[in-house]
Motif scaffolding. Structure first.
Motif, PDB file in Angstrom:
ATOM      1  N   GLY A 142       0.869  -1.179   0.185  1.00  0.00           N
ATOM      2  CA  GLY A 142       0.073   0.092   0.025  1.00  0.00           C
ATOM      3  C   GLY A 142       0.777   1.168   0.033  1.00  0.00           C
ATOM      4  N   ILE A 143       2.204   1.263  -0.055  1.00  0.00           N
ATOM      5  CA  ILE A 143       3.027   2.331  -0.094  1.00  0.00           C
ATOM      6  C   ILE A 143       3.683   2.382  -1.531  1.00  0.00           C
ATOM      7  CG2 ILE A 143       5.223   3.255   0.517  1.00  0.00           C
ATOM      8  CD1 ILE A 143       3.114   3.519   2.738  1.00  0.00           C
ATOM      9  N   LYS A 144       3.269   3.596  -2.118  1.00  0.00           N
ATOM     10  CA  LYS A 144       3.740   3.849  -3.744  1.00  0.00           C
ATOM     11  C   LYS A 144       4.972   4.744  -3.689  1.00  0.00           C
ATOM     12  CE  LYS A 144       2.402   5.603  -8.206  1.00  0.00           C
ATOM     13  NZ  LYS A 144       1.552   6.251  -8.948  1.00  0.00           N
ATOM     14  N   ILE A 145       5.925   4.442  -4.126  1.00  0.00           N
ATOM     15  CA  ILE A 145       7.026   5.100  -4.183  1.00  0.00           C
ATOM     16  C   ILE A 145       7.480   5.409  -5.732  1.00  0.00           C
ATOM     17  CG2 ILE A 145       9.879   5.412  -4.005  1.00  0.00           C
ATOM     18  CD1 ILE A 145       9.193   4.092  -1.270  1.00  0.00           C
ATOM     19  N   GLU A 146       7.467   6.666  -6.264  1.00  0.00           N
ATOM     20  CA  GLU A 146       7.823   6.906  -7.507  1.00  0.00           C
ATOM     21  C   GLU A 146       8.995   8.136  -7.820  1.00  0.00           C
ATOM     22  OE1 GLU A 146       5.437   9.111 -11.460  1.00  0.00           O
ATOM     23  OE2 GLU A 146       4.431   8.886  -9.459  1.00  0.00           O
ATOM     24  N   VAL A 147       9.944   7.504  -8.657  1.00  0.00           N
ATOM     25  CA  VAL A 147      11.078   8.539  -8.929  1.00  0.00           C
ATOM     26  C   VAL A 147      10.283   9.288 -10.060  1.00  0.00           C
ATOM     27  CG1 VAL A 147      13.289   8.631  -9.937  1.00  0.00           C
ATOM     28  CG2 VAL A 147      12.801   6.687  -8.340  1.00  0.00           C
ATOM     29  N   VAL A 148      10.295  10.584  -9.777  1.00  0.00           N
ATOM     30  CA  VAL A 148       9.458  11.543 -10.632  1.00  0.00           C
ATOM     31  C   VAL A 148      10.378  12.073 -11.705  1.00  0.00           C
ATOM     32  CG1 VAL A 148       8.081  13.805 -10.688  1.00  0.00           C
ATOM     33  CG2 VAL A 148       7.711  12.276  -8.772  1.00  0.00           C
ATOM     34  N   ALA A 149      11.539  12.658 -11.295  1.00  0.00           N
ATOM     35  CA  ALA A 149      12.373  13.535 -11.974  1.00  0.00           C
ATOM     36  C   ALA A 149      13.764  13.637 -11.391  1.00  0.00           C
ATOM     37  CB  ALA A 149      11.859  14.975 -12.373  1.00  0.00           C
ATOM     38  N   ALA A 150      14.982  13.780 -12.288  1.00  0.00           N
ATOM     39  CA  ALA A 150      16.140  13.885 -11.853  1.00  0.00           C
ATOM     40  C   ALA A 150      17.018  14.829 -12.770  1.00  0.00           C
ATOM     41  CB  ALA A 150      16.846  12.508 -11.849  1.00  0.00           C
ATOM     42  N   MET A 151      18.352  15.118 -12.068  1.00  0.00           N
ATOM     43  CA  MET A 151      19.196  15.817 -12.986  1.00  0.00           C
ATOM     44  C   MET A 151      20.490  15.607 -12.302  1.00  0.00           C
ATOM     45  SD  MET A 151      18.908  19.942 -11.539  1.00  0.00           S
ATOM     46  CE  MET A 151      17.197  20.198 -12.395  1.00  0.00           C
ATOM     47  N   VAL A 165      20.804  14.881  -8.390  1.00  0.00           N
ATOM     48  CA  VAL A 165      19.770  15.040  -7.481  1.00  0.00           C
ATOM     49  C   VAL A 165      18.328  14.478  -8.029  1.00  0.00           C
ATOM     50  CG1 VAL A 165      18.101  16.764  -6.940  1.00  0.00           C
ATOM     51  CG2 VAL A 165      20.435  17.270  -6.508  1.00  0.00           C
ATOM     52  N   ILE A 166      17.459  13.562  -7.117  1.00  0.00           N
ATOM     53  CA  ILE A 166      16.572  12.902  -7.752  1.00  0.00           C
ATOM     54  C   ILE A 166      15.382  13.202  -6.900  1.00  0.00           C
ATOM     55  CG2 ILE A 166      15.541  10.509  -8.023  1.00  0.00           C
ATOM     56  CD1 ILE A 166      18.763   9.529  -8.033  1.00  0.00           C
ATOM     57  N   TYR A 167      14.326  13.512  -7.492  1.00  0.00           N
ATOM     58  CA  TYR A 167      12.923  13.979  -6.684  1.00  0.00           C
ATOM     59  C   TYR A 167      12.106  12.551  -6.700  1.00  0.00           C
ATOM     60  CZ  TYR A 167      14.321  18.842  -7.061  1.00  0.00           C
ATOM     61  OH  TYR A 167      14.837  20.013  -6.614  1.00  0.00           O
ATOM     62  N   VAL A 168      11.855  12.210  -5.275  1.00  0.00           N
ATOM     63  CA  VAL A 168      10.985  11.034  -5.084  1.00  0.00           C
ATOM     64  C   VAL A 168       9.529  11.381  -4.260  1.00  0.00           C
ATOM     65  CG1 VAL A 168      11.311   8.629  -4.178  1.00  0.00           C
ATOM     66  CG2 VAL A 168      13.128   9.686  -5.310  1.00  0.00           C
ATOM     67  N   THR A 169       8.534  10.934  -4.667  1.00  0.00           N
ATOM     68  CA  THR A 169       7.369  11.049  -4.050  1.00  0.00           C
ATOM     69  C   THR A 169       7.098   9.489  -3.351  1.00  0.00           C
ATOM     70  OG1 THR A 169       5.870  10.518  -5.715  1.00  0.00           O
ATOM     71  CG2 THR A 169       6.398  12.663  -5.565  1.00  0.00           C
ATOM     72  N   ASP A 208       8.614  18.721   0.529  1.00  0.00           N
ATOM     73  CA  ASP A 208       7.126  18.980   0.568  1.00  0.00           C
ATOM     74  C   ASP A 208       6.392  17.908   1.190  1.00  0.00           C
ATOM     75  OD1 ASP A 208       5.205  20.761  -0.559  1.00  0.00           O
ATOM     76  OD2 ASP A 208       4.682  18.976  -1.675  1.00  0.00           O
ATOM     77  N   TYR A 209       5.236  18.095   1.750  1.00  0.00           N
ATOM     78  CA  TYR A 209       4.343  16.973   2.247  1.00  0.00           C
ATOM     79  C   TYR A 209       2.797  17.541   1.911  1.00  0.00           C
ATOM     80  CZ  TYR A 209       1.689  14.093   5.101  1.00  0.00           C
ATOM     81  OH  TYR A 209       0.735  13.639   5.652  1.00  0.00           O
ATOM     82  N   ASP A 210       2.222  16.960   1.326  1.00  0.00           N
ATOM     83  CA  ASP A 210       0.707  17.074   0.809  1.00  0.00           C
ATOM     84  C   ASP A 210      -0.058  16.309   1.770  1.00  0.00           C
ATOM     85  OD1 ASP A 210      -1.827  17.529  -0.250  1.00  0.00           O
ATOM     86  OD2 ASP A 210      -0.846  17.297  -2.468  1.00  0.00           O
ATOM     87  N   GLU A 211      -0.869  16.888   2.661  1.00  0.00           N
ATOM     88  CA  GLU A 211      -1.582  16.241   3.648  1.00  0.00           C
ATOM     89  C   GLU A 211      -2.944  15.589   2.679  1.00  0.00           C
ATOM     90  OE1 GLU A 211      -3.468  17.168   8.109  1.00  0.00           O
ATOM     91  OE2 GLU A 211      -2.661  18.665   7.188  1.00  0.00           O
ATOM     92  N   THR A 212      -3.347  16.428   2.097  1.00  0.00           N
ATOM     93  CA  THR A 212      -4.573  15.934   1.312  1.00  0.00           C
ATOM     94  C   THR A 212      -4.374  14.640   0.464  1.00  0.00           C
ATOM     95  OG1 THR A 212      -4.243  17.304  -0.451  1.00  0.00           O
ATOM     96  CG2 THR A 212      -5.813  18.209   1.153  1.00  0.00           C
ATOM     97  N   THR A 213      -3.124  14.537   0.092  1.00  0.00           N
ATOM     98  CA  THR A 213      -3.036  13.111  -0.819  1.00  0.00           C
ATOM     99  C   THR A 213      -2.180  12.100   0.053  1.00  0.00           C
ATOM    100  OG1 THR A 213      -1.151  14.177  -2.051  1.00  0.00           O
ATOM    101  CG2 THR A 213      -3.129  14.394  -2.829  1.00  0.00           C
ATOM    102  N   ASN A 214      -1.610  12.711   1.368  1.00  0.00           N
ATOM    103  CA  ASN A 214      -0.765  11.920   2.373  1.00  0.00           C
ATOM    104  C   ASN A 214       0.359  11.436   1.196  1.00  0.00           C
ATOM    105  OD1 ASN A 214      -0.162  10.781   4.501  1.00  0.00           O
ATOM    106  ND2 ASN A 214      -1.274   8.833   4.057  1.00  0.00           N
ATOM    107  N   THR A 215       1.198  12.571   0.691  1.00  0.00           N
ATOM    108  CA  THR A 215       2.252  12.401  -0.085  1.00  0.00           C
ATOM    109  C   THR A 215       3.282  13.109   0.306  1.00  0.00           C
ATOM    110  OG1 THR A 215       0.904  11.845  -2.106  1.00  0.00           O
ATOM    111  CG2 THR A 215       3.169  12.156  -2.718  1.00  0.00           C
ATOM    112  N   ALA A 216       4.628  12.694   0.474  1.00  0.00           N
ATOM    113  CA  ALA A 216       5.886  13.282   0.678  1.00  0.00           C
ATOM    114  C   ALA A 216       6.988  13.551  -0.639  1.00  0.00           C
ATOM    115  CB  ALA A 216       6.433  12.613   2.136  1.00  0.00           C
ATOM    116  N   THR A 217       7.240  14.532  -0.671  1.00  0.00           N
ATOM    117  CA  THR A 217       8.305  14.578  -1.813  1.00  0.00           C
ATOM    118  C   THR A 217       9.897  14.682  -1.073  1.00  0.00           C
ATOM    119  OG1 THR A 217       6.510  15.552  -3.321  1.00  0.00           O
ATOM    120  CG2 THR A 217       9.030  15.842  -3.795  1.00  0.00           C
ATOM    121  N   LEU A 218      10.570  13.891  -1.564  1.00  0.00           N
ATOM    122  CA  LEU A 218      11.970  13.873  -1.009  1.00  0.00           C
ATOM    123  C   LEU A 218      13.044  14.347  -1.967  1.00  0.00           C
ATOM    124  CD1 LEU A 218      10.443  11.313   0.517  1.00  0.00           C
ATOM    125  CD2 LEU A 218      12.371  11.629   1.936  1.00  0.00           C
TER     126      LEU A 218
END
Length: 471
Positions: free
Chosen positions: A123-132, A139-143, A175-185
């Motif tokens: 039930g935990i989804k981890i997505e590698v969204v973008a990188a440079m 640097v890699i952005y992960v949600t 970033d943390y979005d409480e409405t979608t329960n999603t953290a961005t790292l």
């Protein structure tokens, strides 16, 4: 002989469009080519429909004029929209990193390489969204999103993770979005050049959340009484410990064996702190030792003890971690941490002993794996720069969206403070919130990293310890 045709409304619109817009980026160039190619096809189809009409009467009908003008208008809208959102793929990427859309310019968003590869477990989804990446780091952005429960919050911290090809990782929640329960790292790894255009495997094995932070906890200890007593001590092999830190840690390490306080000679508990207590205090070789014992009930409780002087400044301690066997001898472990203050001539009666501590609430384990390729942000801007930093000499500087890098020769001094900022064309000043350095074979690289990607095209100059370098 090739016939000459009068300019249609479409031709005029295109000429003006071409003159007014600057096709700076590769993505815009490709968009421009596609649009012009499509319009040329339309023109070709129109000419083929009327091959025998003379030039003087070859006019586009009113309806077709309106259609062409509409196309030109649509092109303008598409181009301006593309300037704001870069591309449908990039727009989706930015939407998955909400904070980017409000604080990152389209030019910066354009530098991010869309990845959009995810892994799901329990039930935990981890997505590698973008990188440079540039020559020094990636640097890699992960949600991270909890699809079924409430195991994620704004204190989330990745505990067990790895990235092939890179080294010296660190992660930061941005970033943390409480409405979608999603953290961005933001995941940062050194060795950017070695990662370029290579297949990379990113693995997360566990993360921590619902952490509690206790700041400026007062330690009520009678230090004058402690100073007048001679404590019992035991020997510690500095080559058989998991680690430590601080100004005198290197000195202690060189000694090989040192004396630490005998464990569990006292029990001094701190307000609201249930995961550790002070197990002994004493002076050894004119240095104040404060020994703490940790319960180990949670996986990553940590903290440090410090003094506050009359001016409100902190005086930090060095520290050593170790364990104790059943016979009472020291061994490899983390059950005990001893803080060591080199108080020197300081009057301890004028100092206040304090502590900051963190305890995690949840430890979530799983098996999340993604594989992707990462590409460089492009060529870095480089200029010559000469400055003597004492233990090393700088000879050049480069700038990329990931920060400012100083190159030189010698040995980097970790205790030195170098102040770097970037003056932007709009008058604003971009600061750099962290620094990492690489020293090998007397070659030094010191990279100063901004909290957000840096738009190097809008830099007026870089300021290094008061010296301005134009870009």
């Amino acid at each position: 002989m090739k016939k000459q045709y009068e300019d249609t409304d479409l031709d005029i619109s295109l000429k003006k469009l071409n003159a007014d817009l600057l096709w700076k980026t590769k993505q815009k160039q490709e968009l421009k080519k596609r649009i012009i190619s499509d319009i040329e096809k339309l023109e070709s189809q129109e000419r083929n429909k009327n091959p025998i009409l003379p030039t003087r009467i070859r006019k586009v009908s009113l309806i077709r004029k309106l259609a062409y003008s509409g196309i030109a208008l649509i092109i303008l809208l598409v181009l301006f929209i593309s300037s704001a959102f870069v591309s449908p793929v990039m727009a989706e990427v930015v939407s998955k990193i909400p904070f980017l859309s409000s604080i990152v310019s389209p030019q910066i968003a354009l530098m991010l390489q869309p990845i959009q590869i995810s892994s799901e477990d329990d039930g935990i989804k981890i997505e590698v969204v973008a990188a440079m990446n540039d020559d020094e780091m990636a640097v890699i952005y992960v949600t991270i999103q909890d699809l079924t429960g409430n195991r994620i919050d704004k204190t989330l911290d990745i505990y067990d993770y790895s990235l092939t090809e890179g080294h010296m990782f660190n992660s930061q929640i941005v970033d943390y979005d409480e409405t979608t329960n999603t953290a961005t790292l933001r995941i940062q790894a050194n060795g950017g050049e070695s990662l370029n255009n290579k297949k990379i495997r990113f693995h997360i094995g566990s993360f921590l959340s619902h952490k509690q932070t206790f700041e400026e906890v007062e330690v009520n200890a009678n230090l004058m009484e402690v100073k007048n007593n001679t404590p019992q001590t035991i020997s510690l092999d500095m080559n058989n410990i998991p680690g430590g830190g601080g100004e005198i840690f290197g000195e202690l390490k060189e000694q090989g064996k040192v004396q630490v306080l005998k464990p569990d000679e006292t029990e001094l508990y701190l307000p609201k702190i249930e995961f550790m207590h002070i197990s002994n205090l004493g002076f050894i070789d004119n240095r104040l030792h404060i020994q703490t014992k940790w319960t180990g009930d949670d996986i990553d409780s940590h903290g440090y003890i410090y003094f506050i002087d009359a001016l409100g400044d902190k005086i930090h301690a060095s520290n050593i971690s170790f364990g104790i066997d059943k016979l009472g001898n020291t061994n490899y472990g983390t059950k005990y941490r001893e803080y060591i203050f080199d108080v020197g001539n300081l009057d301890i009666n004028e100092l206040k002993l304090m502590g900051d501590f963190v305890s995690n609430g949840n430890h979530t384990t799983g098996n999340w794996n993604t594989t992707f390729k990462i590409q460089s942000v492009g060529e870095e801007k480089k200029v010559d720069f000469s400055k003597d930093f004492g233990t090393w000499m700088a000879n050049s500087i480069t700038v990329s969206p990931l920060g400012v890098t100083l190159y030189g020769n010698g040995e980097f001094n970790n205790s030195s403070k170098i102040v770097v900022n970037a003056k932007m064309n709009d008058g604003s000043v971009q600061t750099f919130d962290s620094m990492t350095n690489f020293s090998e074979n007397e070659k030094v690289k010191a990279k100063f990293i901004p909290s957000l990607p840096l738009d190097s095209s809008k830099i007026e100059y870089i300021n290094i310890d008061g010296i301005e370098i134009d870009f």
